[in-house]
Design a protein around this motif. Sequence first.
Motif, mmCIF file in Angstrom:
data_model
loop_
_atom_site.group_PDB
_atom_site.id
_atom_site.type_symbol
_atom_site.label_atom_id
_atom_site.label_comp_id
_atom_site.label_asym_id
_atom_site.label_seq_id
_atom_site.Cartn_x
_atom_site.Cartn_y
_atom_site.Cartn_z
ATOM 1 N N TYR A 130 34.635 27.101 37.535
ATOM 2 C CA TYR A 130 35.232 28.432 37.576
ATOM 3 C C TYR A 130 34.215 29.451 37.083
ATOM 4 O O TYR A 130 33.537 29.250 36.067
ATOM 5 C CB TYR A 130 36.487 28.472 36.706
ATOM 6 N N LEU A 131 34.100 30.547 37.821
ATOM 7 C CA LEU A 131 33.174 31.600 37.435
ATOM 8 C C LEU A 131 33.761 32.934 37.827
ATOM 9 O O LEU A 131 34.180 33.130 38.966
ATOM 10 C CB LEU A 131 31.811 31.401 38.131
ATOM 11 N N TYR A 132 33.826 33.870 36.878
ATOM 12 C CA TYR A 132 34.274 35.222 37.181
ATOM 13 C C TYR A 132 33.108 36.182 36.987
ATOM 14 O O TYR A 132 32.501 36.243 35.910
ATOM 15 C CB TYR A 132 35.438 35.636 36.270
ATOM 16 N N ASN A 133 32.790 36.923 38.029
ATOM 17 C CA ASN A 133 31.721 37.912 37.952
ATOM 18 C C ASN A 133 32.320 39.275 37.631
ATOM 19 O O ASN A 133 33.118 39.810 38.406
ATOM 20 C CB ASN A 133 30.970 37.974 39.283
ATOM 21 N N LYS A 134 31.955 39.824 36.520
ATOM 22 C CA LYS A 134 32.490 41.121 36.111
ATOM 23 C C LYS A 134 32.093 42.201 37.116
ATOM 24 O O LYS A 134 30.969 42.227 37.611
ATOM 25 C CB LYS A 134 31.972 41.489 34.721
ATOM 26 N N LYS A 135 33.035 43.095 37.377
ATOM 27 C CA LYS A 135 32.800 44.149 38.359
ATOM 28 C C LYS A 135 32.265 45.425 37.721
ATOM 29 O O LYS A 135 31.536 46.185 38.337
ATOM 30 C CB LYS A 135 34.092 44.431 39.131
ATOM 31 N N GLY A 136 32.702 45.721 36.506
ATOM 32 C CA GLY A 136 32.175 46.872 35.801
ATOM 33 C C GLY A 136 32.887 48.173 36.114
ATOM 34 O O GLY A 136 33.704 48.258 37.041
ATOM 35 N N LEU A 137 32.583 49.211 35.367
ATOM 36 C CA LEU A 137 33.272 50.496 35.483
ATOM 37 C C LEU A 137 32.836 51.314 36.688
ATOM 38 O O LEU A 137 33.446 52.350 36.978
ATOM 39 C CB LEU A 137 33.060 51.309 34.195
ATOM 40 N N ASN A 138 31.819 50.874 37.399
ATOM 41 C CA ASN A 138 31.395 51.568 38.613
ATOM 42 C C ASN A 138 31.933 50.903 39.882
ATOM 43 O O ASN A 138 31.539 51.250 40.989
ATOM 44 C CB ASN A 138 29.857 51.619 38.688
ATOM 45 N N SER A 139 32.851 49.973 39.715
ATOM 46 C CA SER A 139 33.342 49.189 40.844
ATOM 47 C C SER A 139 34.549 49.842 41.515
ATOM 48 O O SER A 139 35.213 50.711 40.946
ATOM 49 C CB SER A 139 33.739 47.787 40.368
ATOM 50 N N ASN A 140 34.840 49.397 42.739
ATOM 51 C CA ASN A 140 36.063 49.816 43.419
ATOM 52 C C ASN A 140 37.292 49.402 42.620
ATOM 53 O O ASN A 140 38.316 50.091 42.641
ATOM 54 C CB ASN A 140 36.141 49.199 44.824
ATOM 55 N N ALA A 141 37.196 48.264 41.945
ATOM 56 C CA ALA A 141 38.337 47.762 41.170
ATOM 57 C C ALA A 141 38.728 48.754 40.079
ATOM 58 O O ALA A 141 39.920 49.037 39.873
ATOM 59 C CB ALA A 141 38.005 46.408 40.563
ATOM 60 N N PHE A 142 37.737 49.316 39.392
ATOM 61 C CA PHE A 142 38.048 50.269 38.321
ATOM 62 C C PHE A 142 38.522 51.597 38.910
ATOM 63 O O PHE A 142 39.454 52.224 38.398
ATOM 64 C CB PHE A 142 36.839 50.488 37.424
ATOM 65 N N ARG A 143 37.894 52.041 40.018
ATOM 66 C CA ARG A 143 38.342 53.283 40.648
ATOM 67 C C ARG A 143 39.778 53.153 41.145
ATOM 68 O O ARG A 143 40.567 54.100 41.083
ATOM 69 C CB ARG A 143 37.395 53.659 41.804
ATOM 70 N N PHE A 172 40.246 47.908 30.953
ATOM 71 C CA PHE A 172 39.510 47.218 32.005
ATOM 72 C C PHE A 172 38.453 46.280 31.419
ATOM 73 O O PHE A 172 38.274 45.146 31.895
ATOM 74 C CB PHE A 172 38.862 48.237 32.935
ATOM 75 N N LYS A 173 37.757 46.737 30.393
ATOM 76 C CA LYS A 173 36.732 45.899 29.758
ATOM 77 C C LYS A 173 37.344 44.643 29.153
ATOM 78 O O LYS A 173 36.799 43.544 29.292
ATOM 79 C CB LYS A 173 35.986 46.702 28.690
ATOM 80 N N LEU A 174 38.491 44.788 28.479
ATOM 81 C CA LEU A 174 39.136 43.617 27.890
ATOM 82 C C LEU A 174 39.626 42.664 28.984
ATOM 83 O O LEU A 174 39.473 41.441 28.869
ATOM 84 C CB LEU A 174 40.306 44.041 27.002
ATOM 85 N N MET A 175 40.222 43.224 30.044
ATOM 86 C CA MET A 175 40.683 42.365 31.140
ATOM 87 C C MET A 175 39.521 41.552 31.713
ATOM 88 O O MET A 175 39.646 40.332 31.917
ATOM 89 C CB MET A 175 41.302 43.209 32.246
#
Length: 524
Positions: A419-432, A501-504
């Motif tokens: 299992y591997l989760y790649n963080k998307k970060g605050l500049n990602s579509n996910a955060f927007r 978002f950072k904690l998630m």
Amino acid sequence: MKFLSIIFIAFLGINTAIAQDATVAVDSTLLSGVTFKSVNEFYIFGDATVIGNNLLSEDSKKPFNNKQEDNDNIKMKYVDIDDNPETFCSSQAKLVLPEDFKKIVYAGLYWTATYAYEKGVRKPVNNDFIYSGNGERSPIINQVKFKLPNQEYQNVVGEVIYDGSKDEIHSINSPYVCYADVTKLLQDTKEQTGNYTIANVKATEGYLSGGSAAGWMLYVIYQTPTDNPKYISTYNGFAHVNDKPIDIKFKNFKSIDYGNVKTSLVVSALEGDNNIDLDECAIIKANSKQFQSLGNAVRDQQNFFNSTITNNASVNTERFPNSENTLGFDIAQLQIPNYNNQIISNDISETTMRLKTKSDRFYLYFTAFQTEIAQTLFDDVVQETKPISKNAKIEPEVVRSNPSTISNADPKETSRTAYLYNKKGLNSNAFRYLKGKKSTPVVGIEGGYYVITNTFLEQERANNWKDSLIKKGFDADVFVNSKNNWNYVYVLRSDSAEEAFKLMEELKTNYRYRDTWIFKANLD
């Protein structure tokens, strides 16, 4: 009618389970006709509805209500309600949309008929009939007239999905089906709720071997507030259903994790006679090889396709003419009676519909499937597909015209990777997307961004999970979502989207918390 096409609208009530071999039917692979294909699929906060009407009957305007008669024995004539010299046939149906709907996102128009020649006659010979026809069959079957509420007719040119005149197996009655995407027409009109009229659908009048039939349907998907996001998909093709079952598989979804799963179907067909039974529509039961035959107050389990236009357990009467017997044309819209989630269970990702008959043959040309889906799947699909405006006022919808398959492979049958989760970060579509999405109004809790690690229907299970988190050092708590009465276990409530978002993202790097998500509440 012995040869007809079907519109499958919805799932009907259930009484008994029927054990059937789940491997005998072909999955959209037909000996004749056209293989069923996905037209589009939506991930949306919204709903769908369907309307339609027949275009051949005993009278041009009067409703036909004799349920014991079929189209084999009727000298069929065009229905023509408008007295317009530019039309030779026309019928009407009313589209009703909820007051809180936001916008129409898709509208598909279908028309279908048996059309071997212009007019047919029959002569009795030795207790049987000999059929013949006159009037050359027009090669142009894909052009109709379409009238929106309080507007004039406009011409619509569609795609020919199937033309039986070019298929030796079906040339005797030559069924056909056409399709047009009319989304923009409905989006641009000022009045979307109201009467829609279709005209100039070509069919055989008089008598035809197996009976003649014709009709149209309009399937509409619209955006509206709902408790859970939905997956809605449409399919078209042309299947001659006789003694061999036809299976159609629905996938690319993931049902809600907890609670009762609301699922429905729409089907449309040129279909068998009302008084000839032993045709069925069934759906596979969750985690089994058994198929459940469907039926309700207006559709018998052993005579599902019965020449009616129905919405759930009622005949749709908001049509002109509003015939109870549509003489070989079927539209069925039905919510699956999913008692105790026996058919569509929580966290399921595919299901199969089966059509079969033992006596009456029919033609299926359309089916649609919709079900509530997990919020995490909706978020993932939206985030991966499109950036979200910070000024978004309503939940986005995602449409895929060429659907990709969401992997649901059995881990026992595939090699397992770490299992591997790649963080998307605050500049990602996910955060927007998180910043721009509408928040959910919930009674009794403070506004903010809640980092949710799990949800439970039962309070005891939620408290047990909360206690386990506290023992691990989390500041965990539970609130009840007043919209669905589920218990949400969270480890942070924050006014800051960035903090949540950072904690998630940090939690999702741990396999145990891979399904963590953010619930945005009471901020609009």
